[in-house]
Design a protein around this motif. Structure first.
Motif, mmCIF file in Angstrom:
data_model
loop_
_atom_site.group_PDB
_atom_site.id
_atom_site.type_symbol
_atom_site.label_atom_id
_atom_site.label_comp_id
_atom_site.label_asym_id
_atom_site.label_seq_id
_atom_site.Cartn_x
_atom_site.Cartn_y
_atom_site.Cartn_z
ATOM 1 N N ILE A 15 24.646 19.818 18.897
ATOM 2 C CA ILE A 15 24.521 21.082 18.261
ATOM 3 C C ILE A 15 23.493 20.862 17.117
ATOM 4 N N SER A 16 23.778 19.762 16.507
ATOM 5 C CA SER A 16 23.052 19.248 15.254
ATOM 6 C C SER A 16 21.266 19.280 15.829
ATOM 7 N N SER A 17 21.325 18.342 16.860
ATOM 8 C CA SER A 17 19.765 18.258 17.509
ATOM 9 C C SER A 17 19.131 19.546 17.742
ATOM 10 N N PHE A 18 19.818 20.657 17.694
ATOM 11 C CA PHE A 18 19.172 21.800 18.070
ATOM 12 C C PHE A 18 18.505 22.455 16.712
ATOM 13 N N ILE A 19 19.374 22.098 15.640
ATOM 14 C CA ILE A 19 18.936 22.711 14.307
ATOM 15 C C ILE A 19 17.950 21.912 13.544
ATOM 16 N N SER A 20 18.189 20.593 13.552
ATOM 17 C CA SER A 20 17.598 19.646 12.942
ATOM 18 C C SER A 20 16.700 18.885 13.649
ATOM 19 N N LYS A 21 15.512 19.085 13.701
ATOM 20 C CA LYS A 21 14.647 18.425 14.890
ATOM 21 C C LYS A 21 14.135 16.948 14.599
ATOM 22 N N THR A 22 14.357 16.774 13.175
ATOM 23 C CA THR A 22 13.908 15.238 12.678
ATOM 24 C C THR A 22 14.912 14.660 12.417
ATOM 25 N N GLY A 23 16.083 15.149 12.811
ATOM 26 C CA GLY A 23 17.294 14.368 12.357
ATOM 27 C C GLY A 23 17.709 13.314 13.386
ATOM 28 N N ALA A 24 18.612 12.471 12.884
ATOM 29 C CA ALA A 24 18.917 11.227 14.142
ATOM 30 C C ALA A 24 19.673 11.557 15.329
ATOM 31 N N ALA A 25 20.271 12.917 15.223
ATOM 32 C CA ALA A 25 20.889 13.064 16.497
ATOM 33 C C ALA A 25 19.834 13.737 17.506
ATOM 34 N N ILE A 126 35.568 1.223 23.751
ATOM 35 C CA ILE A 126 34.298 2.145 23.458
ATOM 36 C C ILE A 126 33.911 2.108 21.875
ATOM 37 N N ILE A 127 32.895 1.914 21.558
ATOM 38 C CA ILE A 127 32.511 1.732 20.046
ATOM 39 C C ILE A 127 32.265 3.070 19.525
ATOM 40 N N LEU A 128 32.817 3.445 18.622
ATOM 41 C CA LEU A 128 32.630 4.882 17.896
ATOM 42 C C LEU A 128 31.531 4.625 16.720
ATOM 43 N N THR A 129 30.341 5.407 16.913
ATOM 44 C CA THR A 129 29.614 5.119 15.515
ATOM 45 C C THR A 129 28.510 6.466 15.714
ATOM 46 N N THR A 130 27.712 6.541 14.393
ATOM 47 C CA THR A 130 26.810 7.569 14.359
ATOM 48 C C THR A 130 25.689 7.530 14.884
ATOM 49 N N PRO A 131 24.722 8.385 15.209
ATOM 50 C CA PRO A 131 23.338 8.287 15.820
ATOM 51 C C PRO A 131 22.660 7.134 15.212
ATOM 52 N N ALA A 132 22.519 7.373 13.967
ATOM 53 C CA ALA A 132 21.506 6.639 13.026
ATOM 54 C C ALA A 132 21.973 4.958 13.253
ATOM 55 N N LYS A 133 23.477 4.752 13.170
ATOM 56 C CA LYS A 133 24.019 3.255 13.327
ATOM 57 C C LYS A 133 23.551 2.867 14.689
ATOM 58 N N PHE A 134 23.814 3.729 15.539
ATOM 59 C CA PHE A 134 23.186 3.353 17.113
ATOM 60 C C PHE A 134 21.948 2.839 17.140
ATOM 61 N N ALA B 65 16.549 10.413 8.537
ATOM 62 C CA ALA B 65 16.670 11.023 9.642
ATOM 63 C C ALA B 65 18.502 11.334 9.679
ATOM 64 N N GLU B 66 19.450 10.530 9.142
ATOM 65 C CA GLU B 66 20.798 10.825 9.108
ATOM 66 C C GLU B 66 21.051 11.862 7.921
ATOM 67 N N LYS B 67 20.353 11.686 6.901
ATOM 68 C CA LYS B 67 20.282 12.547 5.717
ATOM 69 C C LYS B 67 20.203 14.068 6.323
ATOM 70 N N GLU B 68 18.913 14.080 6.984
ATOM 71 C CA GLU B 68 18.430 15.472 7.431
ATOM 72 C C GLU B 68 19.604 16.086 8.404
ATOM 73 N N ASP B 69 20.264 15.250 9.151
ATOM 74 C CA ASP B 69 21.457 16.100 9.986
ATOM 75 C C ASP B 69 22.662 16.471 8.973
ATOM 76 N N LEU B 70 22.811 15.350 7.926
ATOM 77 C CA LEU B 70 23.996 15.692 7.176
ATOM 78 C C LEU B 70 23.940 16.956 6.400
ATOM 79 N N LYS B 71 22.956 17.399 6.049
ATOM 80 C CA LYS B 71 22.382 18.813 5.356
ATOM 81 C C LYS B 71 23.164 20.144 6.268
ATOM 82 N N ILE B 72 23.056 19.778 7.532
ATOM 83 C CA ILE B 72 23.292 21.132 8.532
ATOM 84 C C ILE B 72 25.004 21.054 8.912
ATOM 85 N N LEU B 73 25.361 19.722 8.904
ATOM 86 C CA LEU B 73 26.752 19.278 9.482
ATOM 87 C C LEU B 73 27.809 20.123 9.108
#
Lengths: 142, 87
Positions: A15-25, A126-134, B65-73
Protein backbone atom coordinates in the motif's frame (compact mmCIF):
# COMPACT_ATOMS: atom_id res chain seq x y z
CA UNK A 1 21.43 -9.96 -9.37
CA UNK A 2 19.89 -13.42 -9.68
CA UNK A 3 16.32 -14.26 -8.78
CA UNK A 4 17.47 -15.91 -5.60
CA UNK A 5 15.84 -13.76 -2.98
CA UNK A 6 12.35 -14.87 -2.03
CA UNK A 7 10.40 -12.23 -0.17
CA UNK A 8 6.96 -12.15 1.35
CA UNK A 9 5.64 -8.59 1.48
CA UNK A 10 3.46 -7.34 4.30
CA UNK A 11 0.49 -5.37 3.05
CA UNK A 12 1.80 -2.08 4.49
CA UNK A 13 4.67 -2.32 2.00
CA UNK A 14 2.39 -2.77 -1.00
CA UNK A 15 0.00 0.00 0.00
CA UNK A 16 2.85 2.41 0.85
CA UNK A 17 4.36 1.75 -2.57
CA UNK A 18 1.19 3.06 -4.23
CA UNK A 19 1.19 6.29 -2.23
CA UNK A 20 4.88 7.10 -2.15
CA UNK A 21 6.48 6.45 -5.53
CA UNK A 22 9.97 7.42 -4.38
CA UNK A 23 9.89 5.39 -1.18
CA UNK A 24 11.81 2.23 -0.40
CA UNK A 25 8.61 0.15 -0.53
CA UNK A 26 7.99 1.22 -4.12
CA UNK A 27 11.50 0.21 -5.06
CA UNK A 28 10.97 -3.28 -3.65
CA UNK A 29 7.54 -3.75 -5.24
CA UNK A 30 8.85 -2.79 -8.66
CA UNK A 31 11.98 -4.94 -8.47
CA UNK A 32 11.93 -7.47 -11.27
CA UNK A 33 14.89 -9.42 -9.93
CA UNK A 34 13.24 -10.59 -6.74
CA UNK A 35 10.68 -13.30 -6.12
CA UNK A 36 7.87 -11.44 -4.38
CA UNK A 37 4.90 -13.11 -2.75
CA UNK A 38 1.64 -12.05 -1.19
CA UNK A 39 -1.30 -14.21 -0.12
CA UNK A 40 -4.97 -14.28 -1.06
CA UNK A 41 -5.75 -12.78 2.37
CA UNK A 42 -3.16 -10.03 1.86
CA UNK A 43 -4.70 -9.18 -1.49
CA UNK A 44 -8.15 -9.00 0.06
CA UNK A 45 -7.07 -6.60 2.80
CA UNK A 46 -4.94 -4.53 0.40
CA UNK A 47 -7.96 -3.99 -1.86
CA UNK A 48 -10.17 -2.93 1.07
CA UNK A 49 -7.55 -0.50 2.42
CA UNK A 50 -6.97 0.89 -1.07
CA UNK A 51 -10.68 1.61 -1.42
CA UNK A 52 -10.82 3.29 2.00
CA UNK A 53 -7.76 5.42 1.24
CA UNK A 54 -9.12 6.20 -2.21
CA UNK A 55 -6.21 4.61 -4.06
CA UNK A 56 -7.15 3.58 -7.58
CA UNK A 57 -7.73 -0.17 -8.03
CA UNK A 58 -5.51 -0.24 -11.10
CA UNK A 59 -2.46 0.57 -8.95
CA UNK A 60 -2.51 -3.02 -7.68
CA UNK A 61 -3.51 -4.48 -11.03
CA UNK A 62 -0.47 -2.84 -12.66
CA UNK A 63 2.02 -4.58 -10.37
CA UNK A 64 0.00 -7.74 -9.84
CA UNK A 65 2.18 -9.73 -12.24
CA UNK A 66 5.21 -8.95 -10.05
CA UNK A 67 3.82 -11.18 -7.29
CA UNK A 68 3.34 -14.86 -6.72
CA UNK A 69 -0.03 -15.27 -5.03
CA UNK A 70 -0.05 -17.78 -2.22
CA UNK A 71 -3.40 -19.40 -1.45
CA UNK A 72 -4.02 -19.69 2.27
CA UNK A 73 -6.88 -22.15 2.40
CA UNK A 74 -7.29 -22.39 6.15
CA UNK A 75 -9.77 -20.03 7.76
CA UNK A 76 -8.49 -17.07 9.76
CA UNK A 77 -9.28 -18.76 13.09
CA UNK A 78 -7.04 -21.72 12.25
CA UNK A 79 -4.32 -19.41 10.96
CA UNK A 80 -4.46 -17.40 14.19
CA UNK A 81 -4.25 -20.60 16.26
CA UNK A 82 -1.13 -21.68 14.38
CA UNK A 83 0.73 -18.41 13.90
CA UNK A 84 -0.40 -15.84 16.45
CA UNK A 85 2.43 -16.87 18.75
CA UNK A 86 4.71 -15.18 16.20
CA UNK A 87 2.89 -11.85 16.41
CA UNK A 88 1.93 -9.40 19.12
CA UNK A 89 -1.39 -8.83 17.36
CA UNK A 90 -3.18 -12.06 16.33
CA UNK A 91 -4.70 -10.23 13.35
CA UNK A 92 -1.23 -10.17 11.76
CA UNK A 93 -0.91 -13.98 11.91
CA UNK A 94 -1.86 -14.50 8.25
CA UNK A 95 1.24 -12.56 7.18
CA UNK A 96 3.50 -15.02 8.96
CA UNK A 97 1.43 -17.89 7.51
CA UNK A 98 1.93 -16.47 4.02
CA UNK A 99 5.66 -16.04 4.51
CA UNK A 100 5.96 -19.64 5.69
CA UNK A 101 3.79 -21.10 2.92
CA UNK A 102 5.63 -19.16 0.23
CA UNK A 103 8.95 -20.52 1.55
CA UNK A 104 10.29 -16.98 1.60
CA UNK A 105 13.65 -16.17 3.13
CA UNK A 106 12.61 -12.63 4.06
CA UNK A 107 9.47 -11.06 5.44
CA UNK A 108 9.45 -7.37 4.51
CA UNK A 109 7.37 -5.12 6.71
CA UNK A 110 7.36 -1.70 8.34
CA UNK A 111 5.45 -3.18 11.23
CA UNK A 112 8.46 -4.80 12.90
CA UNK A 113 7.19 -4.40 16.42
CA UNK A 114 4.14 -6.55 15.67
CA UNK A 115 6.21 -9.61 14.77
CA UNK A 116 8.39 -11.79 16.96
CA UNK A 117 11.42 -11.74 14.72
CA UNK A 118 13.60 -14.11 16.74
CA UNK A 119 10.93 -16.81 16.90
CA UNK A 120 10.19 -16.42 13.17
CA UNK A 121 13.88 -16.78 12.36
CA UNK A 122 14.32 -19.72 14.73
CA UNK A 123 11.26 -21.73 13.62
CA UNK A 124 11.08 -20.85 9.91
CA UNK A 125 14.47 -19.39 9.05
CA UNK A 126 12.75 -16.25 7.79
CA UNK A 127 14.40 -12.87 8.38
CA UNK A 128 12.10 -9.98 9.24
CA UNK A 129 13.33 -6.65 7.90
CA UNK A 130 12.32 -3.33 6.34
CA UNK A 131 12.55 -2.50 2.61
CA UNK A 132 15.57 -0.19 2.99
CA UNK A 133 17.48 -2.65 5.18
CA UNK A 134 16.81 -5.42 2.68
CA UNK A 135 18.03 -3.23 -0.20
CA UNK A 136 21.13 -2.39 1.84
CA UNK A 137 21.70 -6.11 2.31
CA UNK A 138 21.47 -6.65 -1.46
CA UNK A 139 24.11 -3.96 -1.99
CA UNK A 140 26.39 -5.57 0.55
CA UNK A 141 26.35 -8.79 -1.50
CA UNK A 142 27.66 -7.08 -4.65
CA UNK B 1 17.43 11.46 20.08
CA UNK B 2 19.34 13.73 22.43
CA UNK B 3 18.82 16.83 20.29
CA UNK B 4 22.54 17.07 19.56
CA UNK B 5 23.13 18.79 16.24
CA UNK B 6 25.42 16.68 14.09
CA UNK B 7 27.88 18.46 11.81
CA UNK B 8 26.89 18.55 8.15
CA UNK B 9 30.49 18.05 7.02
CA UNK B 10 33.42 16.09 8.39
CA UNK B 11 37.18 16.15 7.96
CA UNK B 12 38.89 13.04 6.52
CA UNK B 13 40.37 12.46 10.00
CA UNK B 14 36.96 12.49 11.62
CA UNK B 15 35.57 10.13 8.98
CA UNK B 16 38.53 7.79 9.49
CA UNK B 17 37.65 7.62 13.18
CA UNK B 18 33.92 7.16 12.58
CA UNK B 19 34.39 4.40 10.01
CA UNK B 20 37.36 2.87 11.84
CA UNK B 21 39.58 3.12 8.78
CA UNK B 22 43.01 4.66 8.33
CA UNK B 23 43.35 8.22 7.05
CA UNK B 24 45.15 6.95 3.95
CA UNK B 25 42.20 4.63 3.17
CA UNK B 26 39.85 7.60 3.40
CA UNK B 27 42.00 9.59 0.94
CA UNK B 28 42.14 6.55 -1.33
CA UNK B 29 38.34 6.21 -1.24
CA UNK B 30 38.01 9.91 -2.08
CA UNK B 31 40.43 9.66 -5.01
CA UNK B 32 38.62 6.57 -6.34
CA UNK B 33 35.32 8.41 -6.12
CA UNK B 34 33.87 5.94 -3.63
CA UNK B 35 33.51 8.58 -0.96
CA UNK B 36 32.01 11.89 -2.07
CA UNK B 37 34.05 14.82 -0.82
CA UNK B 38 34.66 18.44 -1.72
CA UNK B 39 38.14 19.91 -2.02
CA UNK B 40 38.20 23.39 -0.54
CA UNK B 41 41.62 24.93 -1.16
CA UNK B 42 44.01 22.20 -0.05
CA UNK B 43 41.70 20.32 2.30
CA UNK B 44 38.81 17.96 1.90
CA UNK B 45 35.46 18.12 3.56
CA UNK B 46 33.12 15.15 3.49
CA UNK B 47 29.35 15.69 3.69
CA UNK B 48 27.44 13.77 6.34
CA UNK B 49 25.40 12.15 3.57
CA UNK B 50 28.56 10.38 2.36
CA UNK B 51 28.86 8.55 5.65
CA UNK B 52 25.16 8.08 6.24
CA UNK B 53 25.76 4.35 6.55
CA UNK B 54 27.82 4.85 9.71
CA UNK B 55 25.05 6.88 11.32
CA UNK B 56 21.85 5.21 10.09
CA UNK B 57 23.01 1.79 8.91
CA UNK B 58 21.74 2.74 5.45
CA UNK B 59 23.20 4.45 2.40
CA UNK B 60 21.85 7.97 2.14
CA UNK B 61 19.52 7.28 -0.79
CA UNK B 62 17.98 4.32 1.04
CA UNK B 63 17.68 6.32 4.25
CA UNK B 64 15.86 9.07 2.36
CA UNK B 65 13.62 6.53 0.59
CA UNK B 66 12.67 5.00 3.93
CA UNK B 67 11.95 8.43 5.38
CA UNK B 68 9.64 9.06 2.44
CA UNK B 69 7.62 5.95 3.33
CA UNK B 70 7.56 6.74 7.04
CA UNK B 71 5.70 10.00 6.32
CA UNK B 72 2.63 8.16 5.07
CA UNK B 73 2.94 5.00 7.14
CA UNK B 74 0.76 5.92 10.16
CA UNK B 75 -2.22 6.44 7.86
CA UNK B 76 -1.60 3.12 6.07
CA UNK B 77 -1.00 1.07 9.20
CA UNK B 78 -3.96 2.56 11.02
CA UNK B 79 -6.34 1.62 8.19
CA UNK B 80 -4.73 -1.78 7.77
CA UNK B 81 -5.15 -2.58 11.47
CA UNK B 82 -8.87 -1.74 11.23
CA UNK B 83 -9.33 -3.94 8.15
CA UNK B 84 -7.41 -6.85 9.73
CA UNK B 85 -9.59 -6.76 12.79
CA UNK B 86 -12.62 -7.21 10.50
CA UNK B 87 -11.24 -10.08 8.38
Amino acid sequence: MTKSSKLFLDSDIIISSFISKTGAASFIVNQKDLILSISNLSEKEIRIVMARLKIERKALDKVSDNFIKIGLKENTTTIKEKYSKYTSDPNDAHIVAGAVKSKSKFLISYNLKHYKSEAIKRDFDIILTTPAKFLQYLRSRN
Amino acid sequence: MSGTVLPSVYTPEQVATILQLSKSTIYELISRGELAAKKIGKVYRIPATSISFAITGLDNDLYMAEKEDLKILPKVQNELAKVRSEL
